[in-house]
Design an enzyme around this catalytic site. Structure first.
Site, PDB file in Angstrom:
ATOM      1  CG  ASP A  11      -1.845   1.216   1.294  1.00  0.00           C
ATOM      2  OD1 ASP A  11      -2.229   1.501   0.431  1.00  0.00           O
ATOM      3  OD2 ASP A  11      -1.709   1.770   2.577  1.00  0.00           O
ATOM      4  CB  SER A  12       0.122   4.875  -0.714  1.00  0.00           C
ATOM      5  OG  SER A  12      -0.965   4.762   0.210  1.00  0.00           O
ATOM      6  CE1 TYR A  43       3.040   5.640  -3.126  1.00  0.00           C
ATOM      7  CE2 TYR A  43       1.821   3.606  -3.935  1.00  0.00           C
ATOM      8  CZ  TYR A  43       2.764   4.407  -3.341  1.00  0.00           C
ATOM      9  OH  TYR A  43       4.023   3.537  -3.077  1.00  0.00           O
ATOM     10  N   GLY A  44      -2.837   9.064  -3.520  1.00  0.00           N
ATOM     11  CA  GLY A  44      -4.238   9.353  -3.870  1.00  0.00           C
ATOM     12  C   GLY A  44      -4.136  10.814  -4.548  1.00  0.00           C
ATOM     13  CB  CYS A  74      -2.850   1.024  -2.638  1.00  0.00           C
ATOM     14  SG  CYS A  74      -3.061   2.739  -2.720  1.00  0.00           S
ATOM     15  CB  THR A  76      -4.902   5.500  -5.083  1.00  0.00           C
ATOM     16  OG1 THR A  76      -5.616   6.008  -4.277  1.00  0.00           O
ATOM     17  CG2 THR A  76      -4.122   6.488  -6.234  1.00  0.00           C
ATOM     18  CD  GLU A 153      -2.535   8.435   7.813  1.00  0.00           C
ATOM     19  OE1 GLU A 153      -1.654   9.187   8.065  1.00  0.00           O
ATOM     20  OE2 GLU A 153      -2.452   7.705   6.596  1.00  0.00           O
ATOM     21  CB  CYS A 185     -10.218   4.921   0.544  1.00  0.00           C
ATOM     22  SG  CYS A 185      -8.716   5.851   1.289  1.00  0.00           S
ATOM     23  CB  THR A 186      -6.208   1.775   2.728  1.00  0.00           C
ATOM     24  OG1 THR A 186      -5.881   2.910   2.342  1.00  0.00           O
ATOM     25  CG2 THR A 186      -5.897   0.709   1.295  1.00  0.00           C
ATOM     26  CG  HIS A 187      -6.659   5.808   5.371  1.00  0.00           C
ATOM     27  ND1 HIS A 187      -5.799   5.295   4.345  1.00  0.00           N
ATOM     28  CD2 HIS A 187      -5.790   6.600   6.120  1.00  0.00           C
ATOM     29  CE1 HIS A 187      -4.616   5.525   4.644  1.00  0.00           C
ATOM     30  NE2 HIS A 187      -4.704   6.353   5.643  1.00  0.00           N
TER      31      HIS A 187
HETATM   32  N1  DGL Z   1      -4.102   4.009   0.220  1.00  0.00           N
HETATM   33  C1  DGL Z   1      -4.730   5.269  -0.283  1.00  0.00           C
HETATM   34  C2  DGL Z   1      -6.054   4.487  -0.979  1.00  0.00           C
HETATM   35  O1  DGL Z   1      -6.263   3.575  -0.623  1.00  0.00           O
HETATM   36  C3  DGL Z   1      -5.155   6.327   0.535  1.00  0.00           C
HETATM   37  C4  DGL Z   1      -3.886   6.973   0.958  1.00  0.00           C
HETATM   38  C5  DGL Z   1      -3.126   7.683  -0.287  1.00  0.00           C
HETATM   39  O2  DGL Z   1      -3.760   8.549  -1.019  1.00  0.00           O
HETATM   40  O3  DGL Z   1      -2.047   7.300  -0.556  1.00  0.00           O
HETATM   41  O4  DGL Z   1      -6.458   4.833  -2.041  1.00  0.00           O
END
Ligand code: DGL
Length: 273
Positions: A11-12, A43-44, A74, A76, A153, A185-187
């Site tokens: 993941d990012s 990365y987003g 991820c 993204t 976060e 999205c992961t979060h």
């Molecule tokens: N991991 C990214 C996603 O799931 C979120 C955080 C980022 O922007 O890198 O899109």
């Protein structure tokens, strides 16, 4: 016997730990190597060219650890470059978009589906395209929610401010009468309770991390590369930087202690894209 090689997950940054958490629940016998690109997150907000270069390097790092299957945790990466990446490698690479799409189509009753994610994910149009490819006439309402990543976060998982932000982002989807929402999205799984509270029980909220873990289980079985051996298994975590509060944030996302954490030097995997 079985295949003891680890599953590689990247993941990012820290967010992919929500996917690791679900994979550990569903595949308790599997060794796991996780890589979070904490030095280059997010990365987003980045362009497809840069995301592709970073994702290739992330996969090369995992290949170096002899993984048997890769999960791009991820959204993204999965939305913007996964289809392209898959063609470059011989081992199976799974993303997090397809599992959420499948679950949403299975669950919706009125064929009105909402998708939320980073700007990169939403702008790629991948969720919308995949949903429409699989079911004609479906309505997809997409919304980027860039503030959700820092809120998750920061650990602001409830309270007035968080609820208000969630309401502001999600009210257009509510007005459009969706009955299913994909957390793209992961979060976002950390914000699921507050999202569900804002929508009430009229909307089914799909946790893509859970759906991805189900897909991983099915795929390992299908290819015949499950690890049937009992203990001991390893969960190794690698990152490209250890920023402030990383341990605390990581453990919130993983839902347990973050042990065996190593910060790596990315230089050997650096190359001109
Ligand atoms: N991991 C990214 C996603 O799931 C979120 C955080 C980022 O922007 O890198 O899109």
């Amino acid at each position: 016997m079985g295949d003891i090689r680890p599953i590689g997950i990247f993941d990012s940054g820290v967010g992919g730990l929500t996917v690791v958490r679900e994979i550990i629940k569903k595949c308790p016998n599997e060794n796991i190597v996780y890589f979070g690109d904490t030095a280059r997150v997010p990365y987003g907000t980045k362009s497809p060219k840069v995301i592709e270069k970073f994702a290739l390097q992330d996969i090369l790092f995992l290949l170096d650890r002899h993984v048997k299957l890769v999960v791009a945790a991820c959204h993204t990466v999965s939305s913007v470059v996964l289809d392209h990446l898959v063609q470059n490698f011989h081992l199976p690479i799974l993303g997090v978009v397809e599992p959420g799409v499948k679950a949403a189509l299975d669950i919706t009753k009125n064929d009105r589906i909402g998708v939320i994610g980073t700007r990169g994910t939403i702008q790629s149009g991948t969720y919308e395209r995949k949903l429409k490819e699989k079911r004609n006439g479906i309505t997809v309402i997409s919304q980027a929610c860039p503030l959700f990543v820092p809120i998750a976060e920061e650990g602001w998982l409830e309270g007035d401010v968080t609820e208000r932000i969630v309401e502001i982002y999600l009210s257009p989807l509510q007005k459009q009468g969706i009955d299913t929402l994909i957390l793209g999205c992961t979060h976002y799984p950390l914000l699921k309770p507050v999202i569900q509270k804002v929508f009430g029980d009229t909307v089914h909220v799909i946790d893509s991390a859970e759906e991805t873990a189900k897909l991983v289980t099915r795929r390992l079985k299908l290819i015949g590369i499950e690890n049937n051996q009992e203990e001991p298994i390893r969960h190794d975590f690698y990152v490209s930087d250890i920023p402030y509060h990383f341990q605390e944030i990581g453990e919130r996302f993983l839902g347990t202690k973050l042990e065996s954490l190593t910060c790596i030097d990315f230089e050997p995997f650096d190359f001109k894209a």
